[in-house]
Design a protein around this motif. Sequence first.
Motif, short mmCIF file in Angstrom:
data_model
loop_
_atom_site.label_atom_id
_atom_site.label_comp_id
_atom_site.label_asym_id
_atom_site.label_seq_id
_atom_site.Cartn_x
_atom_site.Cartn_y
_atom_site.Cartn_z
N LEU A 49 0.82 -1.21 0.00
CA LEU A 49 0.00 0.00 0.00
C LEU A 49 0.86 1.26 0.00
O LEU A 49 0.67 2.17 -0.81
CB LEU A 49 -0.93 -0.02 1.22
CG LEU A 49 -1.77 1.24 1.48
CD1 LEU A 49 -2.71 1.51 0.31
CD2 LEU A 49 -2.55 1.10 2.77
N ILE A 50 1.82 1.32 0.92
CA ILE A 50 2.67 2.51 1.01
C ILE A 50 3.61 2.58 -0.20
O ILE A 50 3.93 3.67 -0.68
CB ILE A 50 3.47 2.48 2.32
CG1 ILE A 50 2.51 2.39 3.51
CG2 ILE A 50 4.33 3.71 2.46
CD1 ILE A 50 3.20 2.29 4.86
N GLY A 81 2.88 1.82 -3.21
CA GLY A 81 2.13 2.44 -4.30
C GLY A 81 2.14 3.95 -4.20
O GLY A 81 2.20 4.66 -5.22
N LEU A 82 2.12 4.48 -2.97
CA LEU A 82 2.18 5.93 -2.79
C LEU A 82 3.55 6.49 -3.13
O LEU A 82 3.68 7.63 -3.58
CB LEU A 82 1.82 6.28 -1.34
CG LEU A 82 0.40 5.94 -0.88
CD1 LEU A 82 0.25 6.21 0.61
CD2 LEU A 82 -0.63 6.74 -1.67
N SER A 134 0.37 3.85 -9.93
CA SER A 134 0.41 4.11 -8.49
C SER A 134 -0.98 3.98 -7.87
O SER A 134 -1.14 3.36 -6.81
CB SER A 134 0.97 5.51 -8.23
OG SER A 134 0.89 5.85 -6.87
N VAL A 144 -2.15 1.20 -5.03
CA VAL A 144 -2.77 1.57 -3.76
C VAL A 144 -4.09 0.83 -3.58
O VAL A 144 -4.38 0.30 -2.50
CB VAL A 144 -2.99 3.10 -3.70
CG1 VAL A 144 -3.84 3.47 -2.49
CG2 VAL A 144 -1.65 3.83 -3.65
N GLY A 190 -3.33 -2.70 -2.75
CA GLY A 190 -2.87 -2.82 -1.37
C GLY A 190 -4.02 -2.74 -0.38
O GLY A 190 -4.06 -3.51 0.59
N VAL A 191 -4.95 -1.84 -0.62
CA VAL A 191 -6.12 -1.73 0.26
C VAL A 191 -6.95 -3.01 0.21
O VAL A 191 -7.39 -3.54 1.23
CB VAL A 191 -6.97 -0.51 -0.13
CG1 VAL A 191 -8.29 -0.50 0.64
CG2 VAL A 191 -6.20 0.78 0.13
#
Length: 518
Positions: A450-451, A453-454, A494, A498, A501-502
């Motif tokens: 998740l992070i 992707g950011l 990206s 995210v 990931g969520v």
Amino acid sequence: MGEVVEVSSVPTTPRANVASTTPPISAPPSQYHSPSLSRSPLLSVETTEHKSKTPRLSLTPRFITPLGSPIRKALHLTKLDPQDAWLPITESRNGNAYYAAFHALTSGIGIQALILPVAFTVLGWSWGVITLTSAFIWQLYTLWILVQLHESESGTRYSRYLQLFNATFGERLGKLLAVFPIMYLSGGTCVALIIIGGSTMKLFFQIVCGATCHAKPLTNVEWYLVFTCAAVLLSQLPNLNSIAGVSLIGAITAVGYCTLIWVVSVTEGRMPDVSYDPVKAKSEIARIFGIFNALGIIAFAFRGHNLILEIQATMPSSEKHPSRVPMWRGVKAAYALIAICLFPLAIGGYWAYGHKIPPNGGMLTALYAFHGRDTSRAVLGLTSLLVVINAVSSFQIYGMPMFDHMESQYTSRMKKPLPWWLRAVSRAMFGYGCFFIAVAIPFLGSLAGLIGGLALPVTLAYPCFMWVVIKKPMRFSKMWCLNWGLGLLGMGLSGLLVAAGVWSVIDTGIKVSFFKPQ
């Protein structure tokens, strides 16, 4: 174009208004070599306009050393921004192509490369190789962009990634889009290195001690602390140039353990009943998000772009001899070695283990799980030792932007360099702060996708947009279309990562266990 960049460039730390207290200063042409000029946008409009009329061609003979030249001594009286000479990234400008290669190799390859075969289990042979090759070329192109943008046409040197981003898009967008991913790539990586280094230290002790050893082993937290103490002790080296030897050791160990792992895996042969069919998901949406996660693994394997401008800032530069020439030479050498490590790891690892590759730990875990008994203890112990040394070395270069940021807070307020004792305390506080996070939130690795992707736009998207804004290529030209296309594709990727990931967190859940590292 040069005037716009000069005026809009804002440093990463607040500065006092020098225009109101200091009259415009005309520097000799050779001052472009000075460390204090890397933040020349701090000058007022009147100062920059006056400076732009000064010829920038360096007339200083190249055989004159900084200590022996009377001109260099005189320049100490006309520093435009002395704070750059007080900060660890720009304190020393004696770097060269070799130092750049060491730093780029240490920051560009790490334990995340050992997870690449996991992505192949979802993508398969063809798409795995195609995606890995495309990602390598893509990130190498954005790396070239950053090297070219380090020096503007007006003579400004952007010595930090955030400084270039703010100069291009403004401070508001910088705080919104760039601060968190850049800080995560530095501080978050240091936390991950403590977890990896401490766990591998424990494994190394078990291998060396052997099955007949009766010594009481340390706990995971104690091994984390041992690793942190070693990293904090080494972090007392003052600036980025001073850790060139550390980066050289980190580069050698990275190439060493990557090569050792894939060679042992391939030499031992394929596992019985190995399969290369892509792993089947429970549902169509699970399959789609699984593909996105695999793309994220490949994209996140190429890190270190947030350090390239900082590495280049350690080099001298002039109109006739710009730093981008030796910097790009060092980067090419480093990434040639990175390719030599990553592609055999991904392809050889997938060939040897197929769908049996462990998702946690990748090739390193597979080496001990499948070949722990038929491989000599010397080889296994050497592999663990190389991983630990590389983790300690990588901690230094990834921690340097954080050290620079913390020290800039002091120098901007006190208008003097940080005392040595306060520098030592601040760096120790950062190291043990990372240790606390590693112990307190051991499930942070579950949020890595998740992070990650950011943080991905820092590598694949932002440099393309910076090129369009700063260089202003002709509308619908090849460079305009290429950079807009890659930038938008990077931002879209990206967002998908995210979302994946969520979904992964919701679908699989997270075992929340504070202060209980596994």
